[in-house]
Write an enzyme that holds these catalytic residues in place. Structure first.
Site, PDB file in Angstrom:
ATOM      1  N   GLY A 102      32.015 -25.317 104.371  1.00 29.22           N
ATOM      2  CA  GLY A 102      31.497 -24.372 103.383  1.00 29.22           C
ATOM      3  C   GLY A 102      30.032 -24.047 103.627  1.00 29.22           C
ATOM      4  O   GLY A 102      29.321 -23.634 102.705  1.00 29.22           O
ATOM      5  N   SER A 104      29.053 -21.932 106.145  1.00 31.39           N
ATOM      6  CA  SER A 104      29.017 -20.644 106.850  1.00 31.39           C
ATOM      7  C   SER A 104      28.822 -20.751 108.351  1.00 31.39           C
ATOM      8  O   SER A 104      28.023 -20.020 108.950  1.00 31.39           O
ATOM      9  CB  SER A 104      27.933 -19.736 106.256  1.00 31.39           C
ATOM     10  OG  SER A 104      28.309 -19.358 104.985  1.00 31.39           O
ATOM     11  N   ASP A 154      26.730 -14.601 103.104  1.00 31.19           N
ATOM     12  CA  ASP A 154      26.499 -15.513 104.227  1.00 31.19           C
ATOM     13  C   ASP A 154      25.819 -14.800 105.391  1.00 31.19           C
ATOM     14  O   ASP A 154      24.848 -15.293 105.975  1.00 31.19           O
ATOM     15  CB  ASP A 154      27.834 -16.104 104.716  1.00 31.19           C
ATOM     16  CG  ASP A 154      28.651 -16.683 103.578  1.00 31.19           C
ATOM     17  OD1 ASP A 154      28.066 -16.956 102.514  1.00 31.19           O
ATOM     18  OD2 ASP A 154      29.870 -16.839 103.750  1.00 31.19           O
TER      19      ASP A 154
END
Ligand code: GLA
Length: 366
Positions: A102, A104, A154
């Site tokens: 999580g 990116s 992101d």
């Protein structure tokens, strides 16, 4: 001659599942980066290898590979669709951004490739709007090529992040987010931003992330609004469906928490920042329902062991949590979280400390 380009992973301080709802978020670039070493080729082929993957991939710039190679080929394809004549190249990839945590890693790969491709084309990365165009190509690659229906947080922070700062991103406009650096003087405040990877791997293509996106759109539609951005808390109460009402309540209150965190950071009120992180976690656990047992365990344990506040971060259903920790309590918090996982029969989590790092860049041209 090879050139080396890199881009960072990211962690989000607050503002989750708000980017695709035309809302606000406050991510920072991590010091962990993905690096690509590129050499142009004149046969129109891409030859890809990664230190993190067993198999390489070779194919034409028009092929559609699956798996990790899709992030690279997707960026090349999106840039070519945007009118850039990206040539074939060999790319060697290496990364210290944890994968599937999580944080990116996929945006880091996309943005490193886009930055390297821009350099191959002789473009000036500091030219007005070039980074924003690269961001859009990376988002296209992720949405239309890899098939992950994500927002733009992101890729934006990987391409535009600023050392020592979080970025306040406001996705209200169609043209792309407004970007405002917000100083994050953690060390001056005697604080550490701890990131705990639960090692519960999540995929943004497995449907649950997309479900939240669909539910958000349906909640806005139930109120006749174009997006949840323009909805107030009083409006939320008028949604009949209890699930959609909860989803909308998360997004509306989360946007306000981003504003409140920015204001608390401005006045150095860290305790208030921490309280807002706690509220954000509760909202994601109960209203948006994207937490999981492991994320809740990190958050609760970190708080009991001395963290000022904690929340899950990123898309949810696994991945990482963050905790705002007084520097003197860091070891206690790390130890307590690891012990809680061992006691619960879970795999030991991974810890890293987030300091706001640099945006995507060209590291060397030899
Ligand atoms: C993932 C997506 C982002 C954002 C977050 C949740 O990281 O890629 O666009 O939606 O989840 O805030």
């Amino acid at each position: 001659m090879p050139l080396v380009a890199s881009a960072p992973g990211r962690v989000n301080l607050v503002g989750e599942h708000t980017d695709y709802n035309r809302g606000l978020c406050l991510p920072l670039a991590l010091p962990q980066r993905t690096t690509v070493t590129l050499t142009a080729r004149d046969d129109g082929l891409l030859g890809l290898t990664s230190a993190q993957e067993q198999d390489g991939w070779e194919g034409s710039v028009d092929d559609r590979p699956s798996g990790w190679a899709a992030y690279v080929a997707g960026v090349v394809s999106a840039l070519r669709n945007d009118g850039y004549d990206v040539p074939g190249f060999d790319a060697k990839i290496d990364s210290d951004v944890p994968l599937g945590a999580g944080l990116s890693s996929s945006a880091a790969l996309e943005c490193a490739v886009a930055t390297g491709a821009a350099e191959l084309l002789g473009l000036d990365l500091e030219a007005p709007d070039l980074r924003q165009r690269l961001v859009r190509a990376c988002i296209h690659a992720e949405n239309d090529y890899v098939g992950a229906p994500t927002g733009g947080m992101d890729q934006t922070v990987a391409m535009l992040g600023s050392r020592g700062h979080a970025l306040l991103l406001d996705f209200e406009a169609d043209a792309g987010p407004s970007v405002t650096p917000v100083a994050l003087p953690l060390a001056d405040a005697g604080l550490v931003l701890l990131v705990v990877d639960t090692r519960v791997s999540h995929s943004l293509t497995d449907g649950s992330y997309g479900d939240r996106r669909t539910e958000s759109a349906r909640a806005a539609e139930a109120l006749g609004a174009a997006s949840l951005r323009e909805v107030s808390l009083a409006d939320v109460d008028r949604i009949d469906d209890p699930v959609l009402r909860r989803r909308a309540r998360h997004v509306v209150t989360e946007n306000q928490r981003v504003r409140d965190v920015v204001s608390a950071l401005g006045s150095g009120e860290w305790q208030r920042v921490a309280g807002l992180l706690d509220e954000s976690h509760t909202s994601m656990r109960d209203d948006f329902e994207i937490s999981c047992r492991e994320l809740d365990l990190v958050v609760e344990t970190a708080r009991s062991a001395g963290a000022l506040g904690a929340r899950m971060t990123g898309g949810g259903f696994g991945g990482s949590a963050i905790a705002l920790v007084p520097a003197g309590s860091l070891d206690d918090v790390r130890r307590a979280v690891t012990a809680a996982f061992v006691d619960a029969g879970l795999r030991e989590p991974l810890h890293l400390v987030a300091t706001p790092g640099d945006a995507a860049r060209v590291d060397s041209v030899s």
